[in-house]
Design an enzyme around this catalytic site. Structure first.
Site, PDB file in Angstrom:
ATOM      1  N   LYS A 184       0.829  -1.210   0.000  1.00  0.00           N
ATOM      2  CA  LYS A 184       0.000   0.000   0.000  1.00  0.00           C
ATOM      3  C   LYS A 184       0.858   1.253   0.000  1.00  0.00           C
ATOM      4  O   LYS A 184       0.466   2.285  -0.555  1.00  0.00           O
ATOM      5  CB  LYS A 184      -0.972  -0.022   1.178  1.00  0.00           C
ATOM      6  CG  LYS A 184      -0.325  -0.082   2.568  1.00  0.00           C
ATOM      7  CD  LYS A 184      -0.112   1.269   3.179  1.00  0.00           C
ATOM      8  CE  LYS A 184       0.532   1.170   4.541  1.00  0.00           C
ATOM      9  NZ  LYS A 184       0.729   2.488   5.180  1.00  0.00           N
ATOM     10  N   THR A 186      -4.068   5.434   3.146  1.00  0.00           N
ATOM     11  CA  THR A 186      -2.753   5.944   2.770  1.00  0.00           C
ATOM     12  C   THR A 186      -2.778   6.668   1.437  1.00  0.00           C
ATOM     13  O   THR A 186      -1.990   7.585   1.205  1.00  0.00           O
ATOM     14  CB  THR A 186      -1.740   4.777   2.717  1.00  0.00           C
ATOM     15  OG1 THR A 186      -1.857   3.997   3.905  1.00  0.00           O
ATOM     16  CG2 THR A 186      -0.316   5.300   2.627  1.00  0.00           C
TER      17      THR A 186
END
Length: 376
Positions: free
Chosen positions: A212, A269
């Site tokens: 991620k 994120t």
């Protein structure tokens, strides 16, 4: 039919004493959570001034300095003092320091004491996940992780947060799952604002956490370069597909990647410049040279280091990850940002789902309608 909810405390026992190794933002936040959950917590930090401030002023002046910490939280700059007598250890250091720190802990941790490595990444030289690195160095303990969509500051402030506690389950753990390290640590960290979930898919959880960061840099690059929400949504969605493929190739479950440690962490994120990964990408997308990003401060960005290790691991297991490859090629200067994303968007047309197995040449490759306005 009405089901009866049995209190978890009647089936599982929390750990009383927790050591947190690492006095950075996330280590401080996790130590604060554990202390507020009623655990006896000792946090290790290398800087003596930080230790004194935590003990005397109940603040960490270097990280989250404006947030009051629980008075019951104790700090030390002696590693042995931190972990001696601990029922569980949280290892919260940068990914590049995990192996060295684990080696230092090897003779200090009692047999069977669970270690949760709360660091996301893949070791460059070996392609090992962080839990595998720790397991190689400390062979006499169960190793797991705590991962999810968790900004340290929000967690320390007590905003409602959810995370996954993952350990591989032994045969005994499956016979008595409530006594497993995952269940006991999840119970130990649970508060009115910090909600935990339990997983036995350690590989799937860790892959989500490692990849991620790389996808977030890519989303930041495109945001900084002026592209809009459609683009970011596409990168997030197709980035999650890359996570699923790599997790499955390494023995994890695709289902796990749709959970907190995968889709949840990826969404967070890639959606906020509170993330250093997203922030770095935005600055690079705006044309700011790397050495001038973050006002020239030496900020560690995990996705920057992990881009190479993620791509290398994917190549080893024959998994195609075009978004991660694109981010890596830009970070290394192999290709310019405009050309790299143009190549990404004009890749062959594929089917979704993959089981349909259709692939066709993309007419944009030669039509002059690429993102960079040029032909291939």
């Amino acid at each position: 039919m009405t089901s009866t909810l049995i209190s978890p405390t009647s089936q599982s026992t929390p750990y009383s004493r927790i050591a947190v190794v690492g006095g950075g933002a996330w280590g401080t936040a996790l130590a604060s959570v554990a202390a507020r959950a009623g655990r006896q917590v000792r946090i290790y930090a290398r800087d003596e001034a930080t230790v004194n401030a935590i003990n005397n002023e109940h603040r960490n002046p270097r990280y989250l300095g404006d947030i009051a910490l629980p008075e019951t939280l104790k700090a030390t700059h002696h590693l042995a003092e931190a972990v001696t007598g601990a029922d569980a250890v949280l290892l919260v250091v940068p990914s590049g320091a995990v192996r060295q720190t684990a080696a230092q802990l090897r003779d200090l941790i009692m047999d069977g004491t669970p270690v949760a490595v709360c660091t996301k990444g893949i070791e460059p030289s070996t392609g090992a996940l962080m839990s595998q690195v720790v397991a190689e160095e400390i062979r006499h303990v169960p190793v797991g992780t705590i991962s999810g969509p968790t900004f340290a500051r929000e967690t320390a402030l007590g905003h409602p947060t959810a995370a996954t506690v993952a350990f591989d389950f032994s045969h005994q753990d499956r016979l008595d799952p409530y006594a497993s390290p995952a269940a006991r640590l999840a119970l130990s960290m649970s508060t009115g604002f910090f909600r935990t979930y339990i997983s036995d898919d350690l590989v799937g959880v860790e892959i989500g956490g490692a990849i991620k960061n790389v996808i977030a840099i890519g989303c930041g690059m495109m945001t900084g370069a002026g592209y809009a929400e459609n683009t970011r949504a596409a990168l997030i969605t197709r980035g999650m597909d890359e996570m699923k493929q790599l997790a499955e190739a390494l023995g994890g479950r695709r289902e796990t990647v749709t959970g907190l440690a995968g889709a949840g962490d990826l969404t967070l994120t890639c959606s906020s410049q509170t993330s250093r990964n997203m922030s770095l990408g935005v600055q690079l997308g705006q044309g700011i040279p790397r050495d001038q990003c973050f006002d020239g401060k030496p900020v560690v960005v995990e996705g920057e280091a992990n881009a190479a290790s993620v791509v290398d691991l994917a190549r080893r297991v024959n998994v195609t990850m075009p978004i991660c490859e694109t981010v890596h090629s830009i970070l290394t200067g192999e290709v310019g940002m405009s050309r790299a994303f143009a190549d990404l968007w004009t890749r062959p047309i594929e089917s979704e789902p993959r089981a349909l197995a259709i692939e066709m040449n993309n007419p944009a490759m030669t039509s002059g309608t690429r993102l960079d306005g040029g032909a291939a």
